[in-house]
Design a protein around this motif. Structure first.
Motif, short mmCIF file in Angstrom:
data_model
loop_
_atom_site.label_atom_id
_atom_site.label_comp_id
_atom_site.label_asym_id
_atom_site.label_seq_id
_atom_site.Cartn_x
_atom_site.Cartn_y
_atom_site.Cartn_z
N GLY A 68 -7.30 8.73 2.24
CA GLY A 68 -7.31 9.21 3.61
C GLY A 68 -7.16 8.16 4.70
N THR A 69 -7.22 6.89 4.36
CA THR A 69 -7.04 5.84 5.38
C THR A 69 -5.62 5.89 5.91
N GLU A 70 -5.48 5.70 7.22
CA GLU A 70 -4.15 5.68 7.82
C GLU A 70 -3.77 4.27 8.25
N VAL A 71 -2.50 3.95 8.06
CA VAL A 71 -1.92 2.69 8.51
C VAL A 71 -0.80 3.05 9.47
N VAL A 72 -0.76 2.37 10.62
CA VAL A 72 0.25 2.66 11.63
C VAL A 72 1.09 1.41 11.87
N SER A 73 2.39 1.59 11.91
CA SER A 73 3.30 0.47 12.16
C SER A 73 4.34 0.91 13.17
N ILE A 74 4.82 -0.03 13.96
CA ILE A 74 5.90 0.24 14.90
C ILE A 74 7.14 -0.48 14.39
N ILE A 75 8.19 0.29 14.11
CA ILE A 75 9.45 -0.26 13.62
C ILE A 75 10.59 0.30 14.47
N THR A 76 11.77 -0.26 14.31
CA THR A 76 12.90 0.21 15.12
C THR A 76 13.34 1.61 14.68
N LYS A 77 13.93 2.32 15.62
CA LYS A 77 14.48 3.64 15.31
C LYS A 77 15.55 3.51 14.23
N ALA A 78 16.33 2.43 14.28
CA ALA A 78 17.38 2.21 13.29
C ALA A 78 16.79 2.07 11.89
N SER A 79 15.63 1.41 11.78
CA SER A 79 14.98 1.26 10.48
C SER A 79 14.47 2.60 9.97
N LEU B 85 0.84 -1.19 0.00
CA LEU B 85 0.00 0.00 0.00
C LEU B 85 0.88 1.24 0.00
N GLU B 86 0.75 2.07 -1.03
CA GLU B 86 1.55 3.29 -1.13
C GLU B 86 0.91 4.39 -0.30
N GLY B 87 1.74 5.14 0.40
CA GLY B 87 1.22 6.23 1.21
C GLY B 87 2.28 7.28 1.45
#
Length: 69
Positions: free
Chosen positions: A32-43, A9-11
């Motif tokens: 307008g849909t939002e996608v939330v992800s938690i990734i490392t600070k390094a990423s 999904l492009e955003g």
């Protein structure tokens, strides 16, 4: 970019909430849909993520749960 994942999904990055180890990344998709992800600070640093930058949510799962009320 070639991936085996079927859901790409492009955003646009709209928000980064930085924690001590991880960062919550919010992408706004077309419509307008939002996608939330938690990734490392390094990423986040490696990808050069910042508000306004184009990015992709890549979703690959062996299981998808469906629920109703």
């Amino acid at each position: 970019m070639k991936l085996s994942a079927r859901n790409v999904l492009e955003g646009t990055v709209t928000n980064l909430t930085v924690g001590s180890v991880n960062t919550e990344v919010t992408l706004r998709l077309q419509g307008g849909t939002e996608v939330v992800s938690i990734i490392t600070k390094a990423s986040v640093e490696s990808l050069g993520l910042a508000p306004g930058k184009k990015a992709y949510a890549v979703i690959k799962a062996s299981n998808v749960m469906v629920a109703v009320d």
